[in-house]
Write a protein that holds these residues in place. Structure first.
Motif, PDB file in Angstrom:
ATOM      1  N   MET A 584      36.916  43.506  54.470  1.00 32.69           N
ATOM      2  CA  MET A 584      37.927  44.222  53.489  1.00 32.69           C
ATOM      3  C   MET A 584      39.169  43.473  53.264  1.00 32.69           C
ATOM      4  O   MET A 584      39.906  42.910  54.309  1.00 32.69           O
ATOM      5  CB  MET A 584      38.221  45.633  53.665  1.00 32.69           C
ATOM      6  N   THR A 585      39.807  43.204  52.041  1.00 36.46           N
ATOM      7  CA  THR A 585      40.827  42.643  51.824  1.00 36.46           C
ATOM      8  C   THR A 585      41.753  42.929  50.824  1.00 36.46           C
ATOM      9  O   THR A 585      41.294  43.828  50.271  1.00 36.46           O
ATOM     10  CB  THR A 585      40.655  40.969  51.805  1.00 36.46           C
ATOM     11  N   MET A 586      42.891  42.493  50.339  1.00 39.63           N
ATOM     12  CA  MET A 586      43.598  42.935  49.253  1.00 39.63           C
ATOM     13  C   MET A 586      43.363  42.198  47.958  1.00 39.63           C
ATOM     14  O   MET A 586      42.681  41.037  48.314  1.00 39.63           O
ATOM     15  CB  MET A 586      45.035  42.722  49.486  1.00 39.63           C
TER      16      MET A 586
ATOM     17  N   VAL B  59      35.464  41.572  50.328  1.00 33.86           N
ATOM     18  CA  VAL B  59      35.253  42.344  49.291  1.00 33.86           C
ATOM     19  C   VAL B  59      36.856  43.187  49.289  1.00 33.86           C
ATOM     20  O   VAL B  59      37.455  43.108  50.217  1.00 33.86           O
ATOM     21  CB  VAL B  59      34.306  43.511  49.244  1.00 33.86           C
ATOM     22  N   VAL B  60      37.095  43.651  48.087  1.00 36.05           N
ATOM     23  CA  VAL B  60      38.431  44.460  47.947  1.00 36.05           C
ATOM     24  C   VAL B  60      38.149  45.852  48.103  1.00 36.05           C
ATOM     25  O   VAL B  60      38.865  46.614  48.721  1.00 36.05           O
ATOM     26  CB  VAL B  60      39.008  43.980  46.514  1.00 36.05           C
ATOM     27  N   ASN B  61      36.860  46.363  47.640  1.00 34.13           N
ATOM     28  CA  ASN B  61      36.634  47.608  47.687  1.00 34.13           C
ATOM     29  C   ASN B  61      34.809  47.830  47.851  1.00 34.13           C
ATOM     30  O   ASN B  61      34.475  46.828  47.222  1.00 34.13           O
ATOM     31  CB  ASN B  61      37.449  48.661  46.836  1.00 34.13           C
ATOM     32  N   GLY B 197      40.097  34.254  36.630  1.00 32.47           N
ATOM     33  CA  GLY B 197      39.970  35.456  35.740  1.00 32.47           C
ATOM     34  C   GLY B 197      38.896  36.589  36.353  1.00 32.47           C
ATOM     35  O   GLY B 197      39.186  37.190  37.499  1.00 32.47           O
ATOM     36  N   LEU B 198      38.017  37.011  35.480  1.00 35.04           N
ATOM     37  CA  LEU B 198      37.064  37.935  35.884  1.00 35.04           C
ATOM     38  C   LEU B 198      36.493  37.993  37.399  1.00 35.04           C
ATOM     39  O   LEU B 198      36.251  39.093  38.064  1.00 35.04           O
ATOM     40  CB  LEU B 198      35.890  37.777  34.727  1.00 35.04           C
ATOM     41  N   THR B 199      36.207  36.863  37.792  1.00 34.48           N
ATOM     42  CA  THR B 199      35.385  36.843  39.245  1.00 34.48           C
ATOM     43  C   THR B 199      36.559  36.387  40.317  1.00 34.48           C
ATOM     44  O   THR B 199      35.874  36.216  41.388  1.00 34.48           O
ATOM     45  CB  THR B 199      34.375  35.869  39.345  1.00 34.48           C
ATOM     46  N   THR B 200      37.646  36.513  39.903  1.00 38.75           N
ATOM     47  CA  THR B 200      38.951  36.126  41.026  1.00 38.75           C
ATOM     48  C   THR B 200      38.485  36.607  42.321  1.00 38.75           C
ATOM     49  O   THR B 200      38.673  35.944  43.516  1.00 38.75           O
ATOM     50  CB  THR B 200      40.240  36.538  40.408  1.00 38.75           C
ATOM     51  N   ASP B 201      38.486  38.157  42.492  1.00 36.91           N
ATOM     52  CA  ASP B 201      38.117  38.702  43.615  1.00 36.91           C
ATOM     53  C   ASP B 201      36.776  38.888  43.983  1.00 36.91           C
ATOM     54  O   ASP B 201      36.442  39.825  44.856  1.00 36.91           O
ATOM     55  CB  ASP B 201      38.911  40.094  43.347  1.00 36.91           C
ATOM     56  N   ILE B 202      36.073  37.855  43.643  1.00 36.94           N
ATOM     57  CA  ILE B 202      34.392  38.130  44.120  1.00 36.94           C
ATOM     58  C   ILE B 202      34.117  36.924  44.904  1.00 36.94           C
ATOM     59  O   ILE B 202      34.555  35.694  44.644  1.00 36.94           O
ATOM     60  CB  ILE B 202      33.631  38.060  42.804  1.00 36.94           C
ATOM     61  N   SER B 203      33.400  36.977  45.932  1.00 33.38           N
ATOM     62  CA  SER B 203      33.361  36.020  46.954  1.00 33.38           C
ATOM     63  C   SER B 203      32.143  36.014  47.696  1.00 33.38           C
ATOM     64  O   SER B 203      31.284  37.199  47.578  1.00 33.38           O
ATOM     65  CB  SER B 203      34.423  35.781  47.960  1.00 33.38           C
ATOM     66  N   GLY B 204      31.735  35.034  48.353  1.00 27.96           N
ATOM     67  CA  GLY B 204      30.526  35.046  49.206  1.00 27.96           C
ATOM     68  C   GLY B 204      29.188  35.496  48.459  1.00 27.96           C
ATOM     69  O   GLY B 204      28.802  34.979  47.570  1.00 27.96           O
ATOM     70  N   ARG B 205      28.537  36.403  49.118  1.00 27.81           N
ATOM     71  CA  ARG B 205      27.101  36.876  48.740  1.00 27.81           C
ATOM     72  C   ARG B 205      27.466  37.492  47.208  1.00 27.81           C
ATOM     73  O   ARG B 205      26.652  37.181  46.444  1.00 27.81           O
ATOM     74  CB  ARG B 205      26.567  37.834  49.562  1.00 27.81           C
ATOM     75  N   ASP B 206      28.421  38.125  47.071  1.00 26.98           N
ATOM     76  CA  ASP B 206      28.574  38.950  45.713  1.00 26.98           C
ATOM     77  C   ASP B 206      28.622  37.622  44.667  1.00 26.98           C
ATOM     78  O   ASP B 206      28.345  38.009  43.513  1.00 26.98           O
ATOM     79  CB  ASP B 206      29.838  39.768  45.837  1.00 26.98           C
TER      80      ASP B 206
END
Lengths: 650, 290
Positions: A584-586, B59-61, B197-206
């Motif tokens: 989890m991160t910000m 992930v963020v949440n 943009g839209l995928t800034t906070d998406i990483s790895g498997r996601d």
């Protein structure tokens, strides 16, 4: 068919009982357990009676026309209506003079007096039917009789909170609750009446009731808005009474009931004139452009009245009337104009909704927009159009009343109903957020009800080759998607380390909200059944023929799969614990987060807070830019329609 | 009939991402050549996603993951509906639903770049949504059915009756596939003012799942372009593939030669083009039909 209680008795009960309940509630000034019990018990009684009646009528299939049993009852009813009309007129005149809105009194006199003169003249012919129960009436019974009482029950808890927060408003909640019940009584009367004068009487009851409800708080704004609602609706009443007078004086047949009117398939100019005037009245009730501003202004009233006026009752009267008249619209000028006004309203209101951040205002514009769609559907006068219109009406009533109630509840808890303040609602108030999400999905997303009906509407428009309407609909769909999705996004935002607010929703509010939420979900699955059991009888009745299923076969199965998937995805991911081991991160802020995702460290090493706002694009879609032109365009359309039809009749 | 539907759906499930990935690979090579570079190997997109799948996911949440999964599932479902021969209108309704899921995943993270991307993506959807619905209606008016199964058995290619629709659809395809000048919501180059943009906070498997969904989506879009040319003659499929290649090349060309425009300019352009091309097309078709 012999039943324990006949539908005559239950429909009579439904018209009379709400008035008695209203009186009982009015007499109990204090908000105590007895009054709450009265409201809830009356609500359930109305609900039970209306569901019972509706089921019997729908099972019976055809229509039942009847008049009060004996001569004495008949004359009593006639006198009551005459007296009632005079009473309403006096109320309007007194209040108009008190607030110096003389034009309202004038419009009221213009509408009511000729009708009273006609009744008193004693030359109105006797006719066979005064009341009517048919499948369309049954569907309306279900809408008004299930959603309506639920809103009344919601109002019990809401009003107690409301006066807790708004100490400057005088507590007249007994009047408020009584008015809600009177409104329901008027609604049932209007649905059941076949005699045009009776319809007019109930029509005026709802106009005056809505006026009193909107002006409840007695602030300057509320009074101004309530008089706007009054003059617009009274103007519709003038149109309605003009229609009756035209039928009475200009036509030798002297048709005095709706069912007779619908039999005149020759569409003589006078008949079409009356139909057009009734349709004009319906446009005012359904708050179509150019008459939309009364509905927008009605937002100042406490939320239960908004929920009642805008989802299950008031605005539905207009579209109910249009659906009744729809066979007369097939291939006529009036039909074309009604569809164009409706289509235009759908498009313009959905653009205007983008620029609103007040939750209730968005709901108001969305109501106007959806009613526009229903109006357009009814105006096509095709079977597919009416199918879509009835379905839209059902789904809209449930979803919209739920959304209004949720927004009202959130306002009572958080002190704001602005969508911007609903940021992170899923963390702050998880239960209400979930309810609201289901409500919003019900309004625009596949495979929920509204979208299914919209799909049928699209097919109806294509088949009746109304190209302009198709274009309105597709562009309006784009903007509808935009304003709902951004609201949905706002709710879904997850804020870390946010506190769970104290969810002080009343039990009486949950009595209403939980069943409505359940209904939205159930209706997703039940819609093929609803189509067969509820909408088909209406079509058979309205068009006097058997109508094939509008959406059927493989499509229904595919939609069932979609509904199942929606509910399985969350469950499945919980079950498979997808993402359980993820780090989890910000969220990314192009810098250093200061402990949570609402603050970051700026280049001077200070912690700064972060605020994420939605787009409202005031410069492009704002009321300042679009409202006046929309009203102008539609006003021209409506005036054109009325003038041309009057010209044709003489 | 039922067997052929199942076969087509299975073929789509298997080949959809392959075609989508190859398209991306070709896109990268063509772009590189236009810029005078050698470019990556054709299979680079597959290597990339393979690597993404094996990286640690941050992930963020947890709701974010839920929405991304829903996005992938509904995108695949949409494509299966189309290639299985379903109702065109239902295909587009389902498509917009899957897109909403992606937008919600961006909203849920509460990050400035994701939020901006989400708003912009919604605007992009608002731009192309009318065209999608008009397209389905155009096919219905021209060929008499909403069902893909009936449309592929047509006597003559739909493009004869729907040239304006094809132009309009090709235009909104740039917006749908988020290519420059309409790559407002996210871009393949993360070093700009909106990051990703839209995928800034998406990483790895996601992120891998999102890429996979986009491949399925690209295949679906090409399938719709092909629909304009397909008739009951098998040779028409060659024309369809040719047309897809031309449209795809043009989009890549425009992507490389046009800088990003502002949001409202995109909105005006898109609705204007749709109204003029597709709207007029529908109007004329309706007049001729009478």
């Amino acid at each position: 068919m012999h039943n324990l209680i006949s539908i005559y008795e239950t429909s009579g009960f439904l018209i009379i009982f709400p008035f008695i309940a209203a009186l009982l509630i009015f007499l109990q000034r204090k908000d105590n357990i007895l009054r709450r019990a009265t409201v809830i018990a009356s609500g359930f009684a109305i609900m039970a009676a209306s569901v019972y009646t509706a089921i019997l009528v729908l099972l019976g299939g055809g229509q039942t026309l009847y008049k009060p049993a004996s001569e004495e009852v008949m004359s009593l009813v006639e006198q009551t209506i005459l007296f009632g009309e005079a009473f309403l007129l006096i109320v309007v005149i007194i209040l108009s003079f008190r607030h110096r809105k003389y034009y309202c009194a004038l419009i009221g006199i213009l509408g009511t007096c000729p009708i009273m003169a006609m009744e008193l003249s004693g030359v109105v012919p006797e006719h066979a039917t005064y009341l009517r129960l048919d499948p369309l009436a049954a569907v309306m019974y279900l809408i008004a009789g299930v959603v309506g009482p639920l809103i009344c029950m919601y109002a019990v808890g809401y009003m107690s909170d409301y006066h807790h927060h708004h100490t400057n408003v005088q507590d007249r909640s007994n009047v408020f609750l009584a008015l809600l019940f009177i409104f329901l009584g008027g609604m049932f009367g209007l649905i059941t009446s076949d005699d045009l004068v009776w319809v007019f009487f109930f029509w005026e009851i709802t106009s005056v009731c809505s006026f009193l409800l909107i002006g409840y708080t007695r602030t300057k704004e509320a009074i101004g808005n309530s008089f706007r609602a009054l003059w617009m609706n009274l103007l519709g009443g003038v149109g309605f009474s003009a229609g009756i007078l035209a039928l009475f004086y200009l036509d030798p047949r002297q048709i005095m009931s709706l069912s007779e009117l619908m039999k005149q398939t020759d569409r003589a100019p006078v008949i079409m004139l009356a139909v057009t005037l009734f349709a004009f009245a319906s446009l005012t009730k359904s708050a179509q452009f150019p008459f939309s501003r009364w509905l927008l202004g009605a937002m100042v009233a406490p939320t239960p009245s908004s929920a009642l006026l805008h989802s299950a009752t008031m605005v539905k009267i207009g579209v109910y009337m249009l659906i009744r008249l729809s066979p007369m619209f097939t291939d006529t000028f009036t039909g074309v104009m009604i569809t164009v006004v409706g289509g235009f309203t759908f498009f313009a209101a959905s653009l205007l909704a983008i620029s609103q951040s007040d939750g209730k205002k968005v709901l108001a514009y969305s109501t106007i927009s959806n009613l526009g769609l229903i109006t357009a559907c009814a105006g096509t006068g095709t079977t597919e159009g009416v199918w879509a219109a009835v379905m839209l009406m059902l789904f809209h009533a449930v979803s919209k009343s739920l959304l209004f109630q949720t927004v009202g509840d959130i306002e009572n808890i958080m002190g704001s109903r602005d969508i911007e303040d609903m940021h992170g609602l899923v963390i702050k108030l998880p239960r209400l957020a979930l309810i609201m999400m289901i409500g919003i999905c019900g309004m625009f997303m596949a495979p929920f009800g509204m979208l299914v009906s919209k799909w049928a509407a699209l097919k109806a428009f294509v088949d009746s080759s109304s190209v302009w309407l198709v274009i309105f609909l597709v562009f309006g769909s784009g903007s509808t998607l935009f304003y709902w999705a951004k609201w949905l996004g706002k709710i879904c935002t997850v804020i870390h380390q946010s506190v769970n607010l104290d969810d002080s929703t009343h039990g009486s509010e949950l009595i209403s909200m939980v069943p409505l939420t359940g209904l939205i979900v159930v209706m997703c699955f039940a819609f093929p059944w609803m189509s067969n059991a509820m909408v088909q009888p209406v079509l058979n009745e309205t068009f006097n023929m058997n109508v094939p299923n509008v959406i059927g076969g493989a499509d229904v199965i595919i939609m069932m799969i979609m509904v199942t998937m929606i509910f399985l995805v969350p469950l499945g991911s919980r079950f498979l614990s997808v993402g359980a081991k993820d780090k989890m991160t910000m969220s990314y802020v192009a810098g250093v987060n200061a402990g949570d995702d609402r603050h970051y460290i700026d280049s001077f090493g200070k912690s700064r807070s972060l605020y994420l706002a939605n787009w409202y694009m005031e410069d492009y879609f704002g009321e300042k830019r679009l409202l006046v032109p929309s009203i102008m365009i539609s006003a021209v359309l409506v005036i054109l329609m009325v003038i041309i039809v009057i010209g044709g009749a003489f | 009939m039922a067997v052929s539907i199942v076969v087509r759906v299975i073929l789509y499930l298997l080949l959809g991402p392959v075609i989508g990935g190859l398209l991306e690979g070709i896109d990268r090579i063509i772009s590189a050549r236009m810029q005078g570079r050698q470019g990556p190997p054709l299979f680079q997109p597959f290597y990339d996603v393979y690597k993404l799948m094996h990286k640690q996911t941050i992930v963020v949440n947890s709701i974010q993951v839920l929405f991304i999964t829903a996005y992938l599932i509904f995108t695949i479902f949409t494509g299966a509906l189309f290639f299985g021969g379903g109702d065109m209108l239902l295909v587009f309704f389902s498509l917009s639903m899957s897109e909403v899921m992606l937008v919600l995943s961006a909203y849920s993270v509460n990050g400035p770049y994701s939020a901006m991307g989400a708003q912009r993506e919604l605007l992009q959807m608002m731009c192309y949504e009318p065209m999608m619905l008009l397209l389905a209606i155009g096919f219905y008016v021209a060929q008499g059915s909403f069902m893909v199964n009936d449309l592929i058995g047509a006597d003559r290619p739909a493009v004869i009756a729907l040239p304006g629709m094809l132009i309009g659809f090709a235009f909104v395809l740039i917006i749908k596939l988020r290519k420059s000048p309409f790559d407002l919501s996210t871009s393949h180059h993360a070093h700009q003012e909106m990051v990703k943009g839209l995928t800034t906070d998406i990483s790895g498997r996601d992120m891998g799942l999102v890429e996979l969904a986009e491949w399925y989506d690209a295949t679906l879009m090409m399938g719709i372009v092909g629909m304009f040319f397909v008739t009951r003659e098998p040779v028409s499929y060659l024309f369809a593939i040719l047309a897809c290649s031309v449209v795809f090349f043009l989009i890549t060309l425009i992507d490389n030669t046009h800088p990003r425009v502002k949001a409202m300019r995109m909105f005006g352009l898109a609705w204007g083009v749709i109204l003029v091309c597709a709207g007029t097309n529908l109007l004329i078709l309706n007049l001729i039909g009478k």
